[in-house]
Design a protein around this motif. Structure first.
Motif, PDB file in Angstrom:
ATOM      1  N   THR A 264       0.820  -1.222   0.000  1.00 12.66           N
ATOM      2  CA  THR A 264       0.000   0.000   0.000  1.00 12.66           C
ATOM      3  C   THR A 264       0.853   1.272   0.000  1.00 12.66           C
ATOM      4  O   THR A 264       0.597   2.202  -0.764  1.00 12.66           O
ATOM      5  CB  THR A 264      -0.930   0.003   1.232  1.00 12.66           C
ATOM      6  OG1 THR A 264      -1.588  -1.254   1.285  1.00 12.66           O
ATOM      7  CG2 THR A 264      -1.964   1.095   1.143  1.00 12.66           C
ATOM      8  N   ALA A 265       1.885   1.288   0.849  1.00 13.83           N
ATOM      9  CA  ALA A 265       2.706   2.498   0.963  1.00 13.83           C
ATOM     10  C   ALA A 265       3.389   2.825  -0.366  1.00 13.83           C
ATOM     11  O   ALA A 265       3.583   3.997  -0.704  1.00 13.83           O
ATOM     12  CB  ALA A 265       3.741   2.304   2.066  1.00 13.83           C
ATOM     13  N   LYS A 266       3.746   1.788  -1.114  1.00 10.94           N
ATOM     14  CA  LYS A 266       4.438   2.029  -2.385  1.00 10.94           C
ATOM     15  C   LYS A 266       3.468   2.460  -3.488  1.00 10.94           C
ATOM     16  O   LYS A 266       3.799   3.259  -4.355  1.00 10.94           O
ATOM     17  CB  LYS A 266       5.143   0.738  -2.834  1.00 10.94           C
ATOM     18  CG  LYS A 266       6.516   0.552  -2.231  1.00 10.94           C
ATOM     19  CD  LYS A 266       7.225  -0.581  -2.948  1.00 10.94           C
ATOM     20  CE  LYS A 266       8.603  -0.776  -2.336  1.00 10.94           C
ATOM     21  NZ  LYS A 266       9.246  -1.969  -2.870  1.00 10.94           N
ATOM     22  N   VAL A 267       2.259   1.892  -3.446  1.00 13.66           N
ATOM     23  CA  VAL A 267       1.291   2.165  -4.517  1.00 13.66           C
ATOM     24  C   VAL A 267       0.657   3.546  -4.352  1.00 13.66           C
ATOM     25  O   VAL A 267       0.520   4.300  -5.314  1.00 13.66           O
ATOM     26  CB  VAL A 267       0.193   1.073  -4.534  1.00 13.66           C
ATOM     27  CG1 VAL A 267      -0.948   1.451  -5.477  1.00 13.66           C
ATOM     28  CG2 VAL A 267       0.799  -0.259  -4.948  1.00 13.66           C
ATOM     29  N   LEU A 268       0.300   3.872  -3.110  1.00 11.58           N
ATOM     30  CA  LEU A 268      -0.444   5.123  -2.890  1.00 11.58           C
ATOM     31  C   LEU A 268       0.495   6.320  -2.700  1.00 11.58           C
ATOM     32  O   LEU A 268       0.500   6.975  -1.657  1.00 11.58           O
ATOM     33  CB  LEU A 268      -1.382   4.972  -1.681  1.00 11.58           C
ATOM     34  CG  LEU A 268      -2.588   4.043  -1.870  1.00 11.58           C
ATOM     35  CD1 LEU A 268      -3.490   4.073  -0.650  1.00 11.58           C
ATOM     36  CD2 LEU A 268      -3.384   4.410  -3.113  1.00 11.58           C
ATOM     37  N   THR A 269       1.275   6.601  -3.716  1.00 12.41           N
ATOM     38  CA  THR A 269       2.105   7.807  -3.686  1.00 12.41           C
ATOM     39  C   THR A 269       1.264   8.976  -4.226  1.00 12.41           C
ATOM     40  O   THR A 269       0.286   8.760  -4.955  1.00 12.41           O
ATOM     41  CB  THR A 269       3.346   7.639  -4.565  1.00 12.41           C
ATOM     42  OG1 THR A 269       2.902   7.386  -5.897  1.00 12.41           O
ATOM     43  CG2 THR A 269       4.217   6.481  -4.082  1.00 12.41           C
ATOM     44  N   ASP A 270       1.670  10.175  -3.878  1.00 12.78           N
ATOM     45  CA  ASP A 270       0.909  11.360  -4.313  1.00 12.78           C
ATOM     46  C   ASP A 270       0.757  11.411  -5.827  1.00 12.78           C
ATOM     47  O   ASP A 270      -0.325  11.691  -6.350  1.00 12.78           O
ATOM     48  CB  ASP A 270       1.598  12.638  -3.818  1.00 12.78           C
ATOM     49  CG  ASP A 270       1.436  12.795  -2.316  1.00 12.78           C
ATOM     50  OD1 ASP A 270       0.578  12.077  -1.749  1.00 12.78           O
ATOM     51  OD2 ASP A 270       2.166  13.598  -1.715  1.00 12.78           O
ATOM     52  N   SER A 271       1.845  11.131  -6.541  1.00 16.78           N
ATOM     53  CA  SER A 271       1.790  11.254  -8.013  1.00 16.78           C
ATOM     54  C   SER A 271       0.886  10.172  -8.611  1.00 16.78           C
ATOM     55  O   SER A 271       0.115  10.438  -9.538  1.00 16.78           O
ATOM     56  CB  SER A 271       3.188  11.168  -8.612  1.00 16.78           C
ATOM     57  OG  SER A 271       3.758   9.910  -8.299  1.00 16.78           O
ATOM     58  N   ALA A 272       0.964   8.939  -8.040  1.00 15.40           N
ATOM     59  CA  ALA A 272       0.125   7.850  -8.572  1.00 15.40           C
ATOM     60  C   ALA A 272      -1.351   8.145  -8.335  1.00 15.40           C
ATOM     61  O   ALA A 272      -2.196   7.929  -9.213  1.00 15.40           O
ATOM     62  CB  ALA A 272       0.516   6.528  -7.921  1.00 15.40           C
ATOM     63  N   ILE A 273      -1.640   8.666  -7.151  1.00 15.48           N
ATOM     64  CA  ILE A 273      -3.044   8.994  -6.819  1.00 15.48           C
ATOM     65  C   ILE A 273      -3.546  10.093  -7.746  1.00 15.48           C
ATOM     66  O   ILE A 273      -4.640  10.000  -8.316  1.00 15.48           O
ATOM     67  CB  ILE A 273      -3.166   9.438  -5.340  1.00 15.48           C
ATOM     68  CG1 ILE A 273      -2.893   8.250  -4.419  1.00 15.48           C
ATOM     69  CG2 ILE A 273      -4.537  10.021  -5.051  1.00 15.48           C
ATOM     70  CD1 ILE A 273      -2.716   8.625  -2.977  1.00 15.48           C
ATOM     71  N   GLU A 274      -2.713  11.121  -7.913  1.00 16.69           N
ATOM     72  CA  GLU A 274      -3.109  12.250  -8.772  1.00 16.69           C
ATOM     73  C   GLU A 274      -3.405  11.772 -10.187  1.00 16.69           C
ATOM     74  O   GLU A 274      -4.400  12.148 -10.804  1.00 16.69           O
ATOM     75  CB  GLU A 274      -1.979  13.279  -8.784  1.00 16.69           C
ATOM     76  CG  GLU A 274      -2.451  14.653  -9.234  1.00 16.69           C
ATOM     77  CD  GLU A 274      -1.319  15.666  -9.141  1.00 16.69           C
ATOM     78  OE1 GLU A 274      -1.219  16.462 -10.066  1.00 16.69           O
ATOM     79  OE2 GLU A 274      -0.540  15.616  -8.161  1.00 16.69           O
TER      80      GLU A 274
END
Lengths: 243, 279
Positions: free
Chosen positions: A215-225
Motif C-alpha cells: 500500500t505504501a508504495k502504490v499510494l504515492t501522491d503522483s500515482a493517486i493524482e
C-alpha cells in the motif's frame, strides 16, 4: 491470482486488464475514484457479474463462476435491513452453500454458527433483528455469516462507510485478526488517508489497473493524482461499441 | 351455537377454509418478503377476465374452464410483464399495470356476450359454503404442491428474496427461483377463488404474512405462523359469517384485516402504541 479480468455492462466497459497475485493473510484495498470499477471487480470475483475475459485462480484451481470459499459482503444500501431475520438467522444462511436443498441442519452446522457468533463477539445479539444493530454490529453480523460459510476470501464492498470512529477501529482490528488467521481480505475503500493503516496491499484502479503492490508504495501522491485525474466515464466505451 | 358443525355444507366449508387459509397464509410470507402485494392485487384482478374469456370460448361455466381461464390469464399477464421488462426499458410494475388493465378491460367487454351474470359474480366474490368434494380435492392438491415447493426450495428462495446478488454468487438459480415463486403465487390465487373470489383473494395472500411480520423476526415463524393465522382466521370468519349472517368471503378478509390492524396497533415490538410509549 487474477489475470486480465474484463467486465462490461452491455457495450460499456466497466473493467479492463486487471491482474494481481496475492495470498492468504493479506488485506488488499481496491482504491480508485467513484465509478472506477472497485465494486464491479469485487462482484466479478464473487461471481455476481459475468466476466468477459480473464481468469481467477484460487489455490491453483480456476474459479469458473463462484466458489464456496469466497464470501461477498454488499454495501450497506444494498441490504434490505427491514427483512425479518435475526442475527443468528443471518449467520445460519452462511451454512446454506454447505447444506444445499436437502441436507438437515446438523450439529456441525450449529457449531459453525456458534463459533462464528463467538469469534465476532455478537453471541448476545443473536436474537436481534438486523435493523436493531449499530453499523459496526451489522458489519460483524455479515462477517460472522462469512465465517460460518467457512470462506477464506472475504470480499467487502466499502466496509468502513457509515461507521463511527470506534466502530471503524474495531472493524480494522477484526480484519487484521481475520487476515492473521489466514484469510484473504479484499475490500473496496475510498479513504486514501486510512488505507495504509488498514491494508497491507493495494490495487489502484480506474477502469484499468494503475498499480498493485504494498500500500505504501502504490499510494504515492503522483500515482493517486494520475489515477484520480481521469474521469472514469471518459474511457468507458469499448472498442466494440457503436459511435 | 354448534349447529353449523352438523351441516355437511358447513363441514366442507370449514375444511376448505383450513386448507386454503393455511396454504395462502403460509405463502403470504413470500409475498410480504418480496414486497409484491400490489402485483398480487393486479394478478388477482386478472383472473376475472380469464374466467370470462374461458366461458366465452367454451360456452359454459365449469370449475375446469374457470380454473384454466384464470390460470392462463394470470400467466399471460404475469409472465408477459416479465418479458416486457426484460426486453425493453419499461419496468415490470409499469408493464404489469398496462397488461392487467388491458386484460381486465377485455374481460369487462366480454361480459356482455356471456349471458349468465350471476355465476360470474360467484367467481368475483366466491362462496366457500358451496364448495364440493371435488373443490376440496383441488384445494388439497394445489395446497400440497405449494407447501412442498416452498419447503423443498425454502433455503434458495429465502436467499433470493434477501440478497439476490449473494444468492447468485452462491450458485442459486435466482431467475428460476423467481419463476417458481410466480407460479406458486398464481396457484395460490386460483385456490382462493372458491373461498373469497378473485377480487378479495389478495387479502388472504397478504394479510397473514403482513400480520406475522409485525409480530416476529424469525423467518420460519413468519411462514408457519402465517399459515396458522390464515387457517384459523378463515374458520373463525366462517363461524362469524354463520352467526351474524354475512357472506363468508368478505368475512374471511375482514377477520384477517382485523388481525393485521390489531398487530399494527398492539405488537409488543413494532406496534403503534408501543412505539408511542417508547418515545
Amino acid at each position: 491470482m487474477i489475470r486480465n479480468v474484463e467486465v462490461s455492462y452491455g457495450s460499456v466497459a466497466a473493467l479492463k486488464d486487471i491482474s494481481m497475485a496475492t495470498s492468504c493473510g493479506n488485506r488488499v484495498a481496491l482504491v480508485g475514484p467513484n465509478g472506477a470499477g472497485k465494486s464491479t471487480l469485487l462482484k466479478a470475483i464473487a461471481g455476481l457479474v459475468p466476466r468477459q475475459g480473464g481468469s481467477i485462480q484460487w489455490r491453483g484451481t480456476a474459479v469458473k463462476k463462484w466458489s464456496r470459499e469466497f464470501a461477498y459482503l454488499p454495501q450497506r444500501e444494498e441490504v434490505d435491513w427491514d427483512f425479518p431475520i435475526t442475527v443468528s438467522g443471518l449467520v445460519e444462511m452462511g451454512r446454506y452453500p454447505h447444506l444445499g436443498l436437502w441436507k438437515r441442519y446438523a450439529d456441525k452446522d450449529h457449531q459453525a454458527v456458534e463459533k462464528a457468533l463467538q469469534t465476532l463477539g455478537i453471541t448476545d445479539l443473536r436474537d436481534r433483528q438486523i435493523c436493531e444493530l449499530s453499523g459496526g454490529q451489522q458489519q460483524r453480523a455479515f462477517l460472522a455469516r462469512a465465517l460460518a460459510q467457512e470462506a477464506h476470501v472475504l470480499l467487502l464492498d466499502e466496509p468502513f462507510t457509515g461507521l463511527d470512529r470506534n466502530a471503524s477501529e474495531s472493524l480494522a482490528h477484526l480484519l487484521t485478526e481475520l487476515s492473521e488467521e489466514g484469510r484473504l481480505i479484499l475490500a473496496s475503500h475510498h479513504d486514501l488517508e486510512s488505507a495504509p493503516q488498514l491494508f497491507n496491499e493495494c490495487l489502484l484502479l480506474n477502469l484499468t489497473q494503475r498499480d498493485f503492490g504494498p500500500t505504501a508504495k502504490v499510494l504515492t501522491d503522483s500515482a493517486i493524482e494520475k489515477a484520480f485525474a481521469q474521469a472514469p466515464l471518459q474511457a468507458s466505451t469499448t472498442e466494440t461499441s457503436n459511435p | 351455537m354448534f349447529a353449523p358443525f352438523q351441516d355437511p355444507f358447513f363441514q366442507r366449508a370449514l375444511l376448505a377454509g383450513l386448507l386454503i387459509g393455511f396454504t395462502n397464509g403460509f405463502f403470504s410470507g413470500f409475498v410480504v418478503l418480496r414486497r409484491t402485494a400490489l402485483s398480487v392485487s393486479a394478478l388477482s384482478h386478472t383472473m376475472l377476465p380469464g374466467i370470462a374469456l374461458g366461458i366465452l370460448i367454451t360456452g359454459a361455466l365449469t370449475q375446469a374452464n374457470a380454473f384454466i381461464g384464470a390460470l392462463t390469464a394470470a400467466l399471460f399477464v404475469g409472465l408477459g410483464s416479465v418479458v416486457v421488462s426484460r426486453t425493453s426499458r419499461i419496468d415490470q410494475g409499469t408493464a404489469l399495470a398496462i397488461l392487467y388493465t388491458t386484460a381486465f378491460a377485455l374481460g369487462v367487454a366480454a361480459l356482455k356476450y356471456l349471458g349468465n351474470y350471476g355465476d360470474l359474480q360467484h367467481w368475483l366474490f366466491g362462496d366457500i359454503r358451496l364448495v364440493s368434494s371435488n373443490d376440496l380435492w383441488l384445494a388439497f392438491a394445489i395446497g400440497s404442491v405449494i407447501l412442498l415447493g416452498s419447503c423443498v426450495f425454502f433455503r434458495p428462495l429465502l436467499l433470493t428474496l434477501f440478497e439476490s446478488s449473494v444468492a447468485s454468487a452462491q450458485g442459486v438459480p435466482v431467475r428460476a427461483m423467481n419463476y417458481l415463486l410466480f407460479l406458486m403465487l398464481i396457484l395460490a390465487l386460483v385456490t382462493s377463488l372458491q373461498a373469497v373470489g378473485c377480487v378479495l383473494s389478495v387479502g388472504l395472500l397478504v394479510a397473514p404474512g403482513a400480520t406475522m411480520s409485525l409480530l416476529t423476526n424469525r423467518t420460519p415463524v413468519l411462514f408457519w405462523g402465517g399459515g396458522i393465522l390464515g387457517a384459523f382466521g378463515s374458520v373463525l370468519a366462517l363461524l362469524c359469517a354463520y352467526w351474524i349472517d354475512i357472506p363468508a368471503g368478505p368475512a374471511i378478509v375482514i377477520v384477517l384485516g382485523t388481525a393485521f390492524l390489531l398487530a399494527f396497533l398492539l405488537s409488543p415490538k413494532y406496534g403503534l402504541l408501543s412505539g408511542i410509549r417508547r418515545s
